[in-house]
Design a protein around this motif. Structure first.
Motif, PDB file in Angstrom:
ATOM      1  N   VAL A  45      -0.329  10.780  -7.508  1.00 45.77           N
ATOM      2  CA  VAL A  45       0.190  11.088  -8.424  1.00 45.77           C
ATOM      3  C   VAL A  45      -0.337  10.006 -10.075  1.00 45.77           C
ATOM      4  O   VAL A  45       0.058  11.102 -10.765  1.00 45.77           O
ATOM      5  CB  VAL A  45       2.277  10.369  -8.331  1.00 45.77           C
ATOM      6  N   GLY A  46      -1.003   9.098  -9.627  1.00 45.08           N
ATOM      7  CA  GLY A  46      -1.010   8.654 -11.118  1.00 45.08           C
ATOM      8  C   GLY A  46      -0.700   7.674 -11.852  1.00 45.08           C
ATOM      9  O   GLY A  46      -0.989   7.753 -13.519  1.00 45.08           O
ATOM     10  N   LEU A  47       0.806   7.895 -11.494  1.00 42.67           N
ATOM     11  CA  LEU A  47       1.255   6.880 -11.805  1.00 42.67           C
ATOM     12  C   LEU A  47       0.951   5.157 -12.113  1.00 42.67           C
ATOM     13  O   LEU A  47       1.762   4.768 -13.259  1.00 42.67           O
ATOM     14  CB  LEU A  47       3.304   7.010 -11.380  1.00 42.67           C
ATOM     15  N   LEU A  48       0.070   5.020 -11.448  1.00 45.26           N
ATOM     16  CA  LEU A  48       0.322   3.231 -11.461  1.00 45.26           C
ATOM     17  C   LEU A  48      -1.430   3.586 -11.953  1.00 45.26           C
ATOM     18  O   LEU A  48      -1.838   4.536 -11.661  1.00 45.26           O
ATOM     19  CB  LEU A  48       0.113   3.142 -10.269  1.00 45.26           C
ATOM     20  N   PRO A  49      -1.950   2.568 -12.309  1.00 48.16           N
ATOM     21  CA  PRO A  49      -3.572   1.886 -12.709  1.00 48.16           C
ATOM     22  C   PRO A  49      -4.377   2.430 -11.614  1.00 48.16           C
ATOM     23  O   PRO A  49      -5.470   2.521 -12.013  1.00 48.16           O
ATOM     24  CB  PRO A  49      -3.253   1.154 -13.833  1.00 48.16           C
ATOM     25  N   ASP A  52       1.162  -1.293   0.013  1.00 46.45           N
ATOM     26  CA  ASP A  52       0.079   0.445  -0.317  1.00 46.45           C
ATOM     27  C   ASP A  52       0.521   1.369   0.122  1.00 46.45           C
ATOM     28  O   ASP A  52       0.488   2.076  -0.648  1.00 46.45           O
ATOM     29  CB  ASP A  52      -0.952  -0.085   1.506  1.00 46.45           C
ATOM     30  N   LEU A  53       2.070   1.206   0.189  1.00 49.24           N
ATOM     31  CA  LEU A  53       2.679   2.552   0.649  1.00 49.24           C
ATOM     32  C   LEU A  53       3.345   2.855  -0.300  1.00 49.24           C
ATOM     33  O   LEU A  53       3.578   4.065  -1.280  1.00 49.24           O
ATOM     34  CB  LEU A  53       3.813   2.069   1.696  1.00 49.24           C
ATOM     35  N   VAL A  54       3.437   1.528  -1.285  1.00 47.72           N
ATOM     36  CA  VAL A  54       3.795   2.226  -2.959  1.00 47.72           C
ATOM     37  C   VAL A  54       2.535   2.378  -4.082  1.00 47.72           C
ATOM     38  O   VAL A  54       2.444   3.784  -4.692  1.00 47.72           O
ATOM     39  CB  VAL A  54       4.918   0.657  -3.499  1.00 47.72           C
ATOM     40  N   ASP A  55       1.707   1.950  -4.160  1.00 48.89           N
ATOM     41  CA  ASP A  55       0.626   1.473  -4.480  1.00 48.89           C
ATOM     42  C   ASP A  55      -0.292   2.445  -4.533  1.00 48.89           C
ATOM     43  O   ASP A  55      -0.973   3.130  -5.087  1.00 48.89           O
ATOM     44  CB  ASP A  55      -0.173  -0.106  -4.962  1.00 48.89           C
ATOM     45  N   LYS A  56      -0.269   3.059  -3.682  1.00 46.35           N
ATOM     46  CA  LYS A  56      -1.383   3.781  -3.312  1.00 46.35           C
ATOM     47  C   LYS A  56      -0.962   5.109  -3.234  1.00 46.35           C
ATOM     48  O   LYS A  56      -1.882   5.671  -3.996  1.00 46.35           O
ATOM     49  CB  LYS A  56      -1.864   4.104  -1.264  1.00 46.35           C
TER      50      LYS A  56
END
Length: 206
Positions: free
Chosen positions: A64-68, A54-58
Protein backbone atom coordinates in the motif's frame (compact mmCIF):
# COMPACT_ATOMS: atom_id res chain seq x y z
CA UNK A 1 46.42 -13.54 11.11
CA UNK A 2 42.99 -12.89 9.63
CA UNK A 3 40.08 -12.69 11.97
CA UNK A 4 37.21 -15.09 11.46
CA UNK A 5 34.44 -13.43 9.54
CA UNK A 6 31.01 -13.29 11.19
CA UNK A 7 28.31 -15.53 9.84
CA UNK A 8 26.53 -13.95 6.91
CA UNK A 9 22.87 -14.95 6.78
CA UNK A 10 21.02 -14.91 3.49
CA UNK A 11 18.50 -12.46 4.92
CA UNK A 12 18.90 -9.98 7.76
CA UNK A 13 15.59 -11.04 9.30
CA UNK A 14 13.97 -14.28 10.36
CA UNK A 15 11.48 -15.97 8.06
CA UNK A 16 7.84 -16.51 9.14
CA UNK A 17 8.32 -20.20 9.88
CA UNK A 18 11.35 -19.40 12.01
CA UNK A 19 9.31 -16.93 14.04
CA UNK A 20 6.52 -19.39 14.76
CA UNK A 21 8.98 -22.18 15.53
CA UNK A 22 10.99 -20.08 17.96
CA UNK A 23 7.80 -18.69 19.49
CA UNK A 24 6.34 -22.09 20.25
CA UNK A 25 9.58 -23.45 21.68
CA UNK A 26 9.95 -20.52 24.07
CA UNK A 27 6.29 -20.64 25.06
CA UNK A 28 6.17 -24.36 25.76
CA UNK A 29 9.39 -24.14 27.79
CA UNK A 30 7.89 -21.34 29.89
CA UNK A 31 4.67 -23.30 30.43
CA UNK A 32 6.51 -26.48 31.31
CA UNK A 33 8.60 -24.54 33.80
CA UNK A 34 5.37 -23.78 35.68
CA UNK A 35 4.30 -27.42 35.51
CA UNK A 36 1.68 -26.83 32.81
CA UNK A 37 1.37 -27.31 29.06
CA UNK A 38 0.28 -24.84 26.36
CA UNK A 39 -3.48 -24.37 26.02
CA UNK A 40 -5.36 -24.23 22.73
CA UNK A 41 -6.55 -20.62 22.61
CA UNK A 42 -3.21 -19.34 23.89
CA UNK A 43 -1.32 -21.28 21.22
CA UNK A 44 -3.45 -19.75 18.48
CA UNK A 45 -2.87 -16.29 19.94
CA UNK A 46 0.86 -17.01 20.15
CA UNK A 47 0.98 -18.04 16.49
CA UNK A 48 -0.76 -14.83 15.41
CA UNK A 49 1.54 -12.79 17.63
CA UNK A 50 4.67 -14.26 16.05
CA UNK A 51 3.45 -12.98 12.67
CA UNK A 52 1.71 -9.78 13.79
CA UNK A 53 4.51 -7.25 13.04
CA UNK A 54 4.87 -8.55 9.48
CA UNK A 55 1.11 -8.78 8.96
CA UNK A 56 0.94 -5.04 9.67
CA UNK A 57 4.15 -3.63 8.23
CA UNK A 58 4.68 -5.71 5.10
CA UNK A 59 1.31 -5.02 3.40
CA UNK A 60 1.17 -1.39 4.55
CA UNK A 61 4.81 -0.74 3.68
CA UNK A 62 5.41 -2.85 0.59
CA UNK A 63 1.99 -3.06 -1.04
CA UNK A 64 0.00 0.00 0.00
CA UNK A 65 2.88 2.36 0.69
CA UNK A 66 1.41 3.87 3.85
CA UNK A 67 4.53 2.99 5.87
CA UNK A 68 8.18 3.67 4.99
CA UNK A 69 9.10 -0.01 4.96
CA UNK A 70 8.45 -3.55 6.06
CA UNK A 71 10.01 -3.06 9.50
CA UNK A 72 8.62 0.15 10.91
CA UNK A 73 5.40 0.73 12.86
CA UNK A 74 4.60 -2.74 14.21
CA UNK A 75 8.30 -3.61 14.59
CA UNK A 76 8.88 -0.72 16.98
CA UNK A 77 9.07 -1.30 20.72
CA UNK A 78 7.23 1.99 21.15
CA UNK A 79 4.24 0.64 19.23
CA UNK A 80 4.53 -2.68 21.03
CA UNK A 81 4.13 -0.92 24.38
CA UNK A 82 0.86 0.64 23.19
CA UNK A 83 -0.36 -2.64 21.70
CA UNK A 84 0.49 -4.43 24.95
CA UNK A 85 -1.74 -2.12 26.96
CA UNK A 86 -4.64 -2.53 24.54
CA UNK A 87 -4.29 -6.31 24.25
CA UNK A 88 -4.04 -6.89 27.99
CA UNK A 89 -7.08 -4.69 28.62
CA UNK A 90 -9.08 -6.56 25.99
CA UNK A 91 -7.89 -9.93 27.28
CA UNK A 92 -9.09 -9.07 30.78
CA UNK A 93 -12.43 -7.93 29.42
CA UNK A 94 -13.08 -11.15 27.50
CA UNK A 95 -11.53 -13.36 30.22
CA UNK A 96 -8.66 -14.63 28.05
CA UNK A 97 -5.65 -13.26 29.90
CA UNK A 98 -3.46 -16.24 29.02
CA UNK A 99 -4.16 -15.77 25.32
CA UNK A 100 -3.38 -12.06 25.58
CA UNK A 101 -0.04 -12.72 27.23
CA UNK A 102 0.78 -15.42 24.67
CA UNK A 103 0.02 -13.01 21.81
CA UNK A 104 2.33 -10.38 23.28
CA UNK A 105 5.06 -12.95 23.84
CA UNK A 106 4.82 -13.85 20.17
CA UNK A 107 5.15 -10.18 19.16
CA UNK A 108 8.20 -9.61 21.36
CA UNK A 109 9.87 -12.80 20.14
CA UNK A 110 9.28 -11.69 16.55
CA UNK A 111 11.15 -8.45 17.21
CA UNK A 112 13.99 -10.33 18.91
CA UNK A 113 14.12 -12.77 16.00
CA UNK A 114 14.47 -9.95 13.49
CA UNK A 115 17.26 -8.44 15.59
CA UNK A 116 19.12 -11.75 15.95
CA UNK A 117 20.96 -11.95 12.63
CA UNK A 118 22.14 -8.31 12.58
CA UNK A 119 23.41 -8.83 16.13
CA UNK A 120 25.35 -11.91 15.04
CA UNK A 121 26.96 -9.85 12.29
CA UNK A 122 27.79 -7.05 14.71
CA UNK A 123 25.62 -4.59 12.77
CA UNK A 124 23.83 -2.87 15.61
CA UNK A 125 22.61 -0.14 13.28
CA UNK A 126 20.42 -2.71 11.55
CA UNK A 127 18.20 -2.99 14.64
CA UNK A 128 17.27 0.70 14.67
CA UNK A 129 13.76 -0.34 13.61
CA UNK A 130 13.16 -1.28 17.25
CA UNK A 131 12.94 2.43 18.12
CA UNK A 132 11.27 3.74 14.96
CA UNK A 133 10.37 6.60 14.45
CA UNK A 134 12.83 7.93 17.05
CA UNK A 135 15.60 6.21 15.08
CA UNK A 136 15.56 5.89 11.28
CA UNK A 137 14.83 2.60 9.60
CA UNK A 138 17.84 0.59 8.38
CA UNK A 139 18.43 0.56 4.64
CA UNK A 140 16.74 -2.51 3.09
CA UNK A 141 19.07 -5.13 1.63
CA UNK A 142 16.48 -6.30 -0.89
CA UNK A 143 13.74 -4.68 -2.92
CA UNK A 144 10.70 -4.19 -0.72
CA UNK A 145 8.56 -6.76 -2.50
CA UNK A 146 7.36 -10.17 -1.41
CA UNK A 147 8.73 -11.80 -4.57
CA UNK A 148 12.21 -10.35 -4.00
CA UNK A 149 12.41 -11.80 -0.50
CA UNK A 150 11.02 -15.18 -1.50
CA UNK A 151 13.55 -15.32 -4.31
CA UNK A 152 16.36 -14.78 -1.80
CA UNK A 153 15.71 -18.06 0.01
CA UNK A 154 18.82 -20.25 -0.18
CA UNK A 155 19.79 -23.44 1.69
CA UNK A 156 22.39 -21.71 3.85
CA UNK A 157 23.03 -21.92 7.58
CA UNK A 158 20.10 -19.59 8.30
CA UNK A 159 17.69 -21.84 6.43
CA UNK A 160 19.01 -24.90 8.27
CA UNK A 161 18.81 -23.14 11.63
CA UNK A 162 15.19 -22.12 11.13
CA UNK A 163 14.31 -25.55 9.74
CA UNK A 164 15.65 -27.06 12.96
CA UNK A 165 13.61 -24.55 14.99
CA UNK A 166 10.43 -25.58 13.19
CA UNK A 167 11.24 -29.28 13.51
CA UNK A 168 11.86 -28.97 17.24
CA UNK A 169 8.66 -26.95 17.62
CA UNK A 170 6.62 -29.61 15.81
CA UNK A 171 8.06 -32.31 18.06
CA UNK A 172 7.24 -30.25 21.17
CA UNK A 173 3.75 -29.45 19.84
CA UNK A 174 3.11 -33.15 19.27
CA UNK A 175 4.34 -33.93 22.78
CA UNK A 176 2.02 -31.23 24.16
CA UNK A 177 -1.00 -32.96 22.62
CA UNK A 178 -1.45 -30.79 19.49
CA UNK A 179 -2.93 -27.71 21.22
CA UNK A 180 -4.61 -25.15 18.99
CA UNK A 181 -6.68 -26.84 16.26
CA UNK A 182 -9.19 -28.17 18.79
CA UNK A 183 -9.76 -24.68 20.15
CA UNK A 184 -10.21 -23.39 16.62
CA UNK A 185 -12.81 -26.04 15.82
CA UNK A 186 -14.58 -25.40 19.12
CA UNK A 187 -14.65 -21.67 18.47
CA UNK A 188 -15.99 -22.17 14.95
CA UNK A 189 -18.69 -24.53 16.20
CA UNK A 190 -19.71 -22.11 18.94
CA UNK A 191 -19.88 -19.24 16.44
CA UNK A 192 -22.03 -21.37 14.14
CA UNK A 193 -24.44 -22.16 16.98
CA UNK A 194 -24.70 -18.48 17.88
CA UNK A 195 -25.32 -17.54 14.25
CA UNK A 196 -27.97 -20.24 13.85
CA UNK A 197 -29.69 -19.12 17.06
CA UNK A 198 -29.68 -15.51 15.91
CA UNK A 199 -31.18 -16.47 12.54
CA UNK A 200 -33.90 -18.55 14.20
CA UNK A 201 -34.78 -15.77 16.62
CA UNK A 202 -35.00 -13.31 13.76
CA UNK A 203 -37.26 -15.65 11.81
CA UNK A 204 -39.56 -16.11 14.82
CA UNK A 205 -39.72 -12.35 15.31
CA UNK A 206 -40.79 -11.87 11.71
Amino acid sequence: MDRAKPLEPVSSVMWPWGHVGAGYLVYTLLRRHTGERPAGAAVLALAVGTQFPDLVDKPLGWTVGLLPGGRSLAHSLLTTAVVAGLVLALARRVHHRMAGRAFLLGVVLHLLGDALYPALRGQTGEVSFLLWPVLPMPEPELAQRFTAHLGAIEPGWQFVFEFLLVTAAIVAWHDDGHPGPGALRHGAARSFVRLRTAVRNRCFCV
